[in-house]
Design a protein around this motif. Structure first.
Motif, PDB file in Angstrom:
ATOM      1  N   PRO D 196       0.858  -1.186   0.000  1.00 37.95           N
ATOM      2  CA  PRO D 196       0.000   0.000   0.000  1.00 37.95           C
ATOM      3  C   PRO D 196       0.894   1.235   0.000  1.00 37.95           C
ATOM      4  CG  PRO D 196      -0.041  -1.114   2.138  1.00 37.95           C
ATOM      5  CD  PRO D 196       0.661  -2.026   1.181  1.00 37.95           C
ATOM      6  N   THR D 197       0.593   2.169  -0.864  1.00 34.28           N
ATOM      7  CA  THR D 197       1.483   3.308  -1.105  1.00 34.28           C
ATOM      8  C   THR D 197       0.668   4.586  -0.963  1.00 34.28           C
ATOM      9  OG1 THR D 197       2.518   1.870  -2.767  1.00 34.28           O
ATOM     10  CG2 THR D 197       3.214   4.179  -2.755  1.00 34.28           C
ATOM     11  N   PRO D 198       1.167   5.539  -0.196  1.00 31.94           N
ATOM     12  CA  PRO D 198       0.391   6.760   0.026  1.00 31.94           C
ATOM     13  C   PRO D 198       0.389   7.686  -1.177  1.00 31.94           C
ATOM     14  CG  PRO D 198       2.464   6.827   1.245  1.00 31.94           C
ATOM     15  CD  PRO D 198       2.391   5.491   0.605  1.00 31.94           C
ATOM     16  N   THR D 199      -0.167   7.192  -2.291  1.00 35.12           N
ATOM     17  CA  THR D 199      -0.370   8.050  -3.456  1.00 35.12           C
ATOM     18  C   THR D 199      -1.654   8.836  -3.242  1.00 35.12           C
ATOM     19  OG1 THR D 199      -1.681   6.378  -4.550  1.00 35.12           O
ATOM     20  CG2 THR D 199       0.674   6.349  -4.995  1.00 35.12           C
ATOM     21  N   THR D 200      -1.846   9.809  -4.077  1.00 33.78           N
ATOM     22  CA  THR D 200      -3.074  10.592  -4.008  1.00 33.78           C
ATOM     23  C   THR D 200      -4.285   9.685  -4.252  1.00 33.78           C
ATOM     24  OG1 THR D 200      -1.816  12.485  -4.782  1.00 33.78           O
ATOM     25  CG2 THR D 200      -4.207  12.657  -4.913  1.00 33.78           C
ATOM     26  N   ALA D 201      -4.164   8.744  -5.167  1.00 33.80           N
ATOM     27  CA  ALA D 201      -5.258   7.814  -5.445  1.00 33.80           C
ATOM     28  C   ALA D 201      -5.488   6.882  -4.247  1.00 33.80           C
ATOM     29  CB  ALA D 201      -4.952   6.995  -6.691  1.00 33.80           C
ATOM     30  N   GLY D 202      -4.405   6.287  -3.748  1.00 31.48           N
ATOM     31  CA  GLY D 202      -4.530   5.345  -2.640  1.00 31.48           C
ATOM     32  C   GLY D 202      -5.213   5.961  -1.430  1.00 31.48           C
ATOM     33  N   GLN D 203      -4.950   7.238  -1.239  1.00 33.53           N
ATOM     34  CA  GLN D 203      -5.490   7.897  -0.055  1.00 33.53           C
ATOM     35  C   GLN D 203      -7.016   7.993  -0.059  1.00 33.53           C
ATOM     36  OE1 GLN D 203      -2.977  11.281  -0.234  1.00 33.53           O
ATOM     37  NE2 GLN D 203      -1.380  10.381   1.029  1.00 33.53           N
ATOM     38  N   GLY D 204      -7.624   7.744  -1.231  1.00 35.43           N
ATOM     39  CA  GLY D 204      -9.082   7.755  -1.279  1.00 35.43           C
ATOM     40  C   GLY D 204      -9.707   6.575  -0.549  1.00 35.43           C
ATOM     41  N   VAL D 205      -8.944   5.513  -0.331  1.00 31.12           N
ATOM     42  CA  VAL D 205      -9.500   4.320   0.291  1.00 31.12           C
ATOM     43  C   VAL D 205      -9.668   4.554   1.799  1.00 31.12           C
ATOM     44  CG1 VAL D 205      -9.136   1.864   0.676  1.00 31.12           C
ATOM     45  CG2 VAL D 205      -8.423   2.897  -1.479  1.00 31.12           C
ATOM     46  N   LYS D 206     -10.825   4.152   2.305  1.00 28.44           N
ATOM     47  CA  LYS D 206     -11.176   4.359   3.716  1.00 28.44           C
ATOM     48  C   LYS D 206     -10.145   3.732   4.657  1.00 28.44           C
ATOM     49  CE  LYS D 206     -14.559   2.330   6.335  1.00 28.44           C
ATOM     50  NZ  LYS D 206     -15.758   1.474   6.336  1.00 28.44           N
ATOM     51  N   GLY D 207      -9.789   4.422   5.703  1.00 27.10           N
ATOM     52  CA  GLY D 207      -8.893   3.864   6.707  1.00 27.10           C
ATOM     53  C   GLY D 207      -7.498   3.593   6.177  1.00 27.10           C
ATOM     54  N   PHE D 208      -7.092   4.366   5.171  1.00 29.38           N
ATOM     55  CA  PHE D 208      -5.845   4.053   4.491  1.00 29.38           C
ATOM     56  C   PHE D 208      -4.624   4.237   5.396  1.00 29.38           C
ATOM     57  CE2 PHE D 208      -2.572   4.485   1.150  1.00 29.38           C
ATOM     58  CZ  PHE D 208      -2.826   3.298   0.502  1.00 29.38           C
ATOM     59  N   ASP D 209      -4.657   5.264   6.214  1.00 30.75           N
ATOM     60  CA  ASP D 209      -3.496   5.533   7.074  1.00 30.75           C
ATOM     61  C   ASP D 209      -3.262   4.403   8.073  1.00 30.75           C
ATOM     62  OD1 ASP D 209      -3.025   7.852   5.777  1.00 30.75           O
ATOM     63  OD2 ASP D 209      -3.883   9.153   7.326  1.00 30.75           O
ATOM     64  N   GLY D 210      -4.317   3.960   8.717  1.00 34.93           N
ATOM     65  CA  GLY D 210      -4.203   2.836   9.638  1.00 34.93           C
ATOM     66  C   GLY D 210      -3.677   1.612   8.913  1.00 34.93           C
ATOM     67  N   PHE D 211      -4.132   1.450   7.688  1.00 33.14           N
ATOM     68  CA  PHE D 211      -3.716   0.279   6.942  1.00 33.14           C
ATOM     69  C   PHE D 211      -2.233   0.342   6.567  1.00 33.14           C
ATOM     70  CE2 PHE D 211      -3.317  -2.255   3.060  1.00 33.14           C
ATOM     71  CZ  PHE D 211      -3.464  -3.475   3.686  1.00 33.14           C
ATOM     72  N   ILE D 212      -1.783   1.513   6.180  1.00 32.39           N
ATOM     73  CA  ILE D 212      -0.353   1.702   5.873  1.00 32.39           C
ATOM     74  C   ILE D 212       0.484   1.314   7.098  1.00 32.39           C
ATOM     75  CG2 ILE D 212       1.431   3.457   5.525  1.00 32.39           C
ATOM     76  CD1 ILE D 212       0.176   3.407   2.978  1.00 32.39           C
ATOM     77  N   SER D 213       0.031   1.727   8.238  1.00 29.93           N
ATOM     78  CA  SER D 213       0.784   1.467   9.463  1.00 29.93           C
ATOM     79  C   SER D 213       0.761  -0.024   9.805  1.00 29.93           C
ATOM     80  CB  SER D 213       0.199   2.336  10.586  1.00 29.93           C
ATOM     81  OG  SER D 213       0.239   1.676  11.815  1.00 29.93           O
ATOM     82  N   TYR D 214      -0.386  -0.655   9.604  1.00 26.29           N
ATOM     83  CA  TYR D 214      -0.477  -2.104   9.810  1.00 26.29           C
ATOM     84  C   TYR D 214       0.467  -2.845   8.852  1.00 26.29           C
ATOM     85  CZ  TYR D 214      -2.480  -6.792   9.176  1.00 26.29           C
ATOM     86  OH  TYR D 214      -2.651  -8.152   9.040  1.00 26.29           O
ATOM     87  N   ALA D 215       0.432  -2.449   7.600  1.00 27.50           N
ATOM     88  CA  ALA D 215       1.272  -3.111   6.596  1.00 27.50           C
ATOM     89  C   ALA D 215       2.753  -2.932   6.924  1.00 27.50           C
ATOM     90  CB  ALA D 215       0.956  -2.571   5.202  1.00 27.50           C
ATOM     91  N   GLU D 216       3.082  -1.763   7.410  1.00 33.43           N
ATOM     92  CA  GLU D 216       4.468  -1.496   7.813  1.00 33.43           C
ATOM     93  C   GLU D 216       4.913  -2.483   8.893  1.00 33.43           C
ATOM     94  OE1 GLU D 216       6.410   0.905   6.440  1.00 33.43           O
ATOM     95  OE2 GLU D 216       8.124   0.569   7.752  1.00 33.43           O
ATOM     96  N   LYS D 217       4.024  -2.743   9.840  1.00 31.17           N
ATOM     97  CA  LYS D 217       4.356  -3.665  10.929  1.00 31.17           C
ATOM     98  C   LYS D 217       4.372  -5.121  10.491  1.00 31.17           C
ATOM     99  CE  LYS D 217       2.870  -0.718  14.727  1.00 31.17           C
ATOM    100  NZ  LYS D 217       1.820  -0.377  15.694  1.00 31.17           N
ATOM    101  N   MET D 218       3.630  -5.423   9.435  1.00 31.55           N
ATOM    102  CA  MET D 218       3.580  -6.806   8.949  1.00 31.55           C
ATOM    103  C   MET D 218       4.739  -7.143   8.018  1.00 31.55           C
ATOM    104  SD  MET D 218       1.197  -9.108   9.687  1.00 31.55           S
ATOM    105  CE  MET D 218       0.606 -10.048   8.250  1.00 31.55           C
ATOM    106  N   SER D 219       5.398  -6.142   7.484  1.00 30.22           N
ATOM    107  CA  SER D 219       6.392  -6.387   6.440  1.00 30.22           C
ATOM    108  C   SER D 219       7.789  -6.384   7.036  1.00 30.22           C
ATOM    109  CB  SER D 219       6.294  -5.287   5.370  1.00 30.22           C
ATOM    110  OG  SER D 219       4.970  -5.170   4.907  1.00 30.22           O
ATOM    111  N   PRO D 220       8.489  -7.491   6.980  1.00 28.48           N
ATOM    112  CA  PRO D 220       9.816  -7.559   7.588  1.00 28.48           C
ATOM    113  C   PRO D 220      10.763  -6.464   7.126  1.00 28.48           C
ATOM    114  CG  PRO D 220       9.062  -9.765   7.090  1.00 28.48           C
ATOM    115  CD  PRO D 220       8.021  -8.826   6.547  1.00 28.48           C
ATOM    116  N   LEU D 221      10.654  -6.037   5.877  1.00 25.27           N
ATOM    117  CA  LEU D 221      11.511  -4.945   5.407  1.00 25.27           C
ATOM    118  C   LEU D 221      10.786  -3.607   5.391  1.00 25.27           C
ATOM    119  CD1 LEU D 221      13.421  -6.618   2.430  1.00 25.27           C
ATOM    120  CD2 LEU D 221      14.266  -6.173   4.739  1.00 25.27           C
ATOM    121  N   GLY D 222       9.592  -3.563   5.916  1.00 24.35           N
ATOM    122  CA  GLY D 222       8.793  -2.339   5.822  1.00 24.35           C
ATOM    123  C   GLY D 222       8.135  -2.224   4.465  1.00 24.35           C
TER     124      GLY D 222
END
Lengths: 270, 270, 270, 270
Positions: D196-222
Motif C-alpha cells: 500500500p502506497t500513500p499516493t493521491t489515489a490510494g489515499q481515497g480508500v477508507k482507513g488508508f493511514d491505519g492500513f499503511i501502518s499495519y502493513a508497515e508492521k507486517m512487512s519484515p523490510l517495511g
C-alpha cells in the motif's frame, strides 16, 4: 448412494441445462441426499434445455431468472424462500458464457461489448446472486454457496479465451463476498475448479476433445466427471465442511499439481 | 450425527494422544460413520496418552509404531490389514514435533541434530508411511490418505520455527507421492491445513493463546475446531471426494485468504 | 554488457562447477557488474570442476566448504569477510543433489539414508549458510541472498524424485529465514525457480533432454538459459530490488503459468 | 543513481498524476536510466494533475487518452511510435479507480453500473492497451509490459471493495495476454503487486493511514515506497529480466508471505 447428508436443507441450483450439465447431476445428487431446491436458468436457456424433466424427477419448481438482472434475482430469491418454506442453506452457481468464444473472436482480437457481456454473465452474476441473497437475508447460518470455475483462472489455456479472466474475477468475488458473508451471516463461499467436462457448454470450446484427452493423461486419477463434481458439491453443502470458506478447490484428479505426467512426456521423447 | 459415510471402510489413524487431539476426534467421528481402524502412536506417546480409552470406545486395536522406523511401519501395515480383515481405505497422519521448539532454540539458532530429528518425525515420516503402504499394496482402489499441516508452510509465523519448513516438506510429499499413488493405485493423497487448534501438542508453541485469539479475529467464520477438522477429514475419506488429490486444503474459517479483518485492523486505528 | 550494478558489492557464490553451471555464469556476470566475491564449493566438487579457471578470470579466491558443515561454513564466512575487506552484500546458493536419483532409487522406493543426505545437502544447507551469516553478522544492510530452486516444489514432475521435496523445504527456509533476516538485518532472501537448464548436474536427471524440449514448447518465451538466470540474479543482487523478499520468483519463460501451449496440444490432436 | 539500464529504449507510461504517483516516480527513474517515453493519462486526470512539470523534466511529450477507448488507445500507440521514432520496448499501466469506493457503496451493496465502469477503467483497460499494441505490432522483440496491482486480488482486505476483483481480472489478463505476446512477439507481461502506497489515489480508500501502518508492521523490510517500486519496474523493463513473464511479482517488503509478525502479534497478547 444416499447418506441423507442434506436432509432438511433448501437451496437454489443455477445452470442445469441438460443431463450433461454438472448442475443437472448436482440437482439429482442433492435430491438423493434429501435436499430441496428451486431450479433456475436464463429464460432462453430454459427453452433449449429439458429442465422440466429434471424438475419433475426431483420434485422441484423452476423459476426463470436472468442472472445479470438484479430484479430477476431479487424475485427469484423471494420466491425460492416462499416455495421452499424457509431460508436457504445452499446455492450452486454454474453459469458461464463467452460471446468472444461463440463468435470466434481470438483473445487478442476481442470485441469489448462481447467481453463485457461475457463478464457480466459469467462473473459479475455471481456477485449479483450473492448480493440478492445477502440483502434479503435469505441464507441460513452455516449455509454454503458454491460456484464452478476452471484452472484457466490461474494458468493460460490458449483456447479458453476471455473466460480465463472471467473465472479469475469470479474466484475473487468468492473470496471478497465470502469475507462479508462469513463475518455477518456465518455463510461460506467457495469455488470448485473442475476438470474439463464434456458438458454441452464445454463442447463449444475449440479443440475441446483433444483437450479432454490431454487432461486425462495429465491427471493421475483421470478427469473428474460431472457426477463426481456433484458428489463433491454435496460434501461442500453438507455440515461436514462448515469451516471451509473463501477457497478455490481443485477437483481435477490431480491435474493442477502435476507438472507433467509420464503419459504426456512420452509424446516428447524420441 | 452419523451418515454412514464410511461403512465398510478400514484404515489407520496416527497420532491420537488425548481427547484434545484432532486424531482422537477423527477416530470418534470415523467410528460414528461406520469405519473401522487401527490406532497407532509412538510407544512413548502411548505411555503419556489415554489412547486405550479411545480404543475401547471405538472398538479399535492399538498398534504401537515409531513413524520414523520402516520396520515398525511395515509391521503396522501388515498387522492392520490382518486385524481389519482386508486392505485399507483411509489413513490419517497427524504427527509432528520440533525438537528445536521443545528445547527453546530460536529459528536462527538451530541445533541441526534437532532439526533433523524434527524433520524425520514430522515430515519424512509421511513418506515412510506411504512407502510402507505402497510397497505392501495395502491400499484399496479409491482409498484416501490425509495428513495434517499448517499454513506456516506458505507464510511465516515467527514462533512456528522449523515446523514451517517441515510442513512444507510434508505438503510436497503429499503431491509427489500422490502422483504415483494416483497413477498406480487410484489412491488420493491430500493435506488439510487446519486452524491453530488448542491441542496438547499445539499448546507447546510459544504465545499460542494469543495466536489462537488473533486467528479467531482474522477468520471470518472463526477458527476451525478439532471436531470440525474431524468432520472435514471424514468427507475426504468418503466416496464424495474421489477426484480430489495432491491438494493442500485450507480448513481455517477463511484465515488463509483474509488479508486483514476489520477486527484486526481495529487494533491499528487510533 | 555491463551497467556497474554491483560496484563495490561483496559476496559469496556457491556451486560453480563448470562453465555450464548457473553459478559459473552468475560469477562472470557479477564480475562484469563490478562485484567482488569468494567462490565456494564442496572439496570433492572442486576436484572435478574447473573452478580455478573461473577464479582466475574473475580475480576471485576459492574457499572450499562442505555446505552441510557448520564449521566449514563459519570458517568460510569469516574468511570471505576478511578476503573481501568487509561485510557481504550478496550470496548465491546453487547447491543440490539427490542420492536417490544418483543411485537410481524410485520415489516410491527411497533409501532414507539417501533421502536424509540429499535433504541435508540440497535444503538444510541453505539454512546452515544463512545461520552462519546471521550469527557472524556478516551481511550488510540491504544485502541480498538468493537460492536456486525448481517448480517441482509446487507440482510433480515424476523424474525429479525427492529433489521436489527438498526444493519445497529450501523455499520454505527462504521465507522463514527471510522473515528474521529482514526484521533484524534488513537483508532480503529469495529463491529463483529456474527453467530446466542443461547444466552438468541437471543432466543427471533421467529423461532430461526430452524434458528440456517439452519445457521449451510449454514456455511462451522459451526456456530461460543459465546466462539469463545470471542476469536475473544480478538484478536481485542490485539496489533495484530492495523490497523484494521471501519470494519464490519464476524465471522460466512463462512455463509456470501456462496450463498448456498450442505446441504441446498439437501432440494430442489427431 | 543511474546505470544506463534503459538506454535507447522507448515506451509509454500511463497514470502519472502527481509527484506521489508510482507512475511519476517511474517516469523519473526511466528517464535517469536513459529511456524515452510518452506520458499518457485520461484527459480529466490531466487537468487535475501537474503532469506538464514531469513532461518538461523528462523531455517527454504528453498524449491524452481515455484508457477505456480503443480509438484513443490506437491513436496513442500510433503517435507514440511516431514521436519516439520507433517501436516500443516498455509500457507501464498504472490505472485504477472504483466508482463504488468513490461513492461510498459497500462491497455488499454495489451499484453495478459503478462496478462495470470501475472494471472497465481498472482491469479491461489493460487488455485494451495490449490489444492496441499487439494489433499495431508496436512492441519490439523482448519488450516488457508491466501493470500495477495489489494483493487484494489474492486475499480480502475489507475496505478494498470491488478493486480486489478488478485486480484479479487485471492479473489474469497479464497471464492470458502474456501467453500470446510471448509466443508471437517475444514480449513479456507481468504485474507488480505493490505495498500500500500513500499516493493521491490510494489515499481515497477508507482507513488508508491505519492500513499503511499495519502493513508497515507486517512487512519484515517495511512497506515498499513509490520510488522503490519505480526501481523495481526499471529492473523489469531492463534486459536483465527477459525470461520473466506472466508473473505477479510481490514488491512489498515481505508482507505477502508473512503470516503474522511479532509487532502485530504484540497487539493481541495481554
Amino acid at each position: 448412494m444416499s447418506y441423507n447428508l442434506l436432509k432438511g436443507k433448501r437451496g437454489i441450483i443455477f445452470g442445469a441445462l441438460d443431463s450433461n450439465s454438472i448442475a443437472w447431476k448436482t440437482a439429482e445428487r442433492v435430491h438423493e441426499e434429501g435436499g430441496k431446491f428451486v431450479l433456475s436458468n436464463a429464460p432462453i436457456a430454459m427453452r433449449m434445455g429439458t429442465i422440466k424433466e429434471l424438475a419433475k424427477k426431483t420434485g422441484s419448481e423452476i423459476v426463470a431468472a436472468d442472472a445479470t438482472s438484479e430484479e430477476d434475482l431479487n424475485a427469484l430469491v423471494a420466491q425460492s424462500v416462499k416455495i421452499l418454506g424457509g431460508k436457504l442453506d445452499f446455492v450452486l452457481h454454474s453459469i458461464g458464457m463467452s460471446v468472444n468464444v461463440r463468435k470466434g473472436r481470438h483473445y487478442t482480437d476481442q470485441n469489448y461489448d462481447f467481453s463485457t457481456k461475457g463478464w457480466d454473465v459469467s462473473a459479475l452474476s455471481f456477485h449479483k446472486v450473492m448480493q440478492s441473497l445477502y440483502k434479503a437475508d435469505a441464507m441460513n447460518k452455516w449455509g454454503s454457496i458454491v460456484a464452478l470455475t476452471y484452472m484457466a483462472a490461474q494458468r493460460t489455456f490458449p483456447d479458453y479465451n476471455d473466460m480465463a479472466d472471467n473465472k479469475a474475477y469470479l474466484e475473487s468475488v468468492a473470496r471478497s463476498f465470502g469475507y462479508f458473508f462469513g463475518k455477518e451471516k456465518k455463510v461460506r463461499v467457495n469455488t470448485i475448479s473442475q476438470s474439463p467436462t464434456p458438458t454441452t457448454a464445454g463442447q463449444g470450446v475449440k479443440g475441446f476433445d483433444g483437450f479432454i484427452s490431454y487432461a486425462e493423461k495429465m491427471s493421475p486419477l483421470g478427469n473428474a466427471t460431472a457426477l463426481e463434481c456433484a458428489d463433491y458439491t454435496v460434501s461442500l453443502f453438507s455440515d461436514l465442511t462448515k469451516k471451509v470458506t473463501m477457497q478455490n478447490l481443485f477437483h481435477d484428479g490431480g491435474f493442477s499439481n502435476t507438472g507433467v505426467s509420464k503419459e504426456v512426456m512420452d509424446h516428447f521423447v524420441e
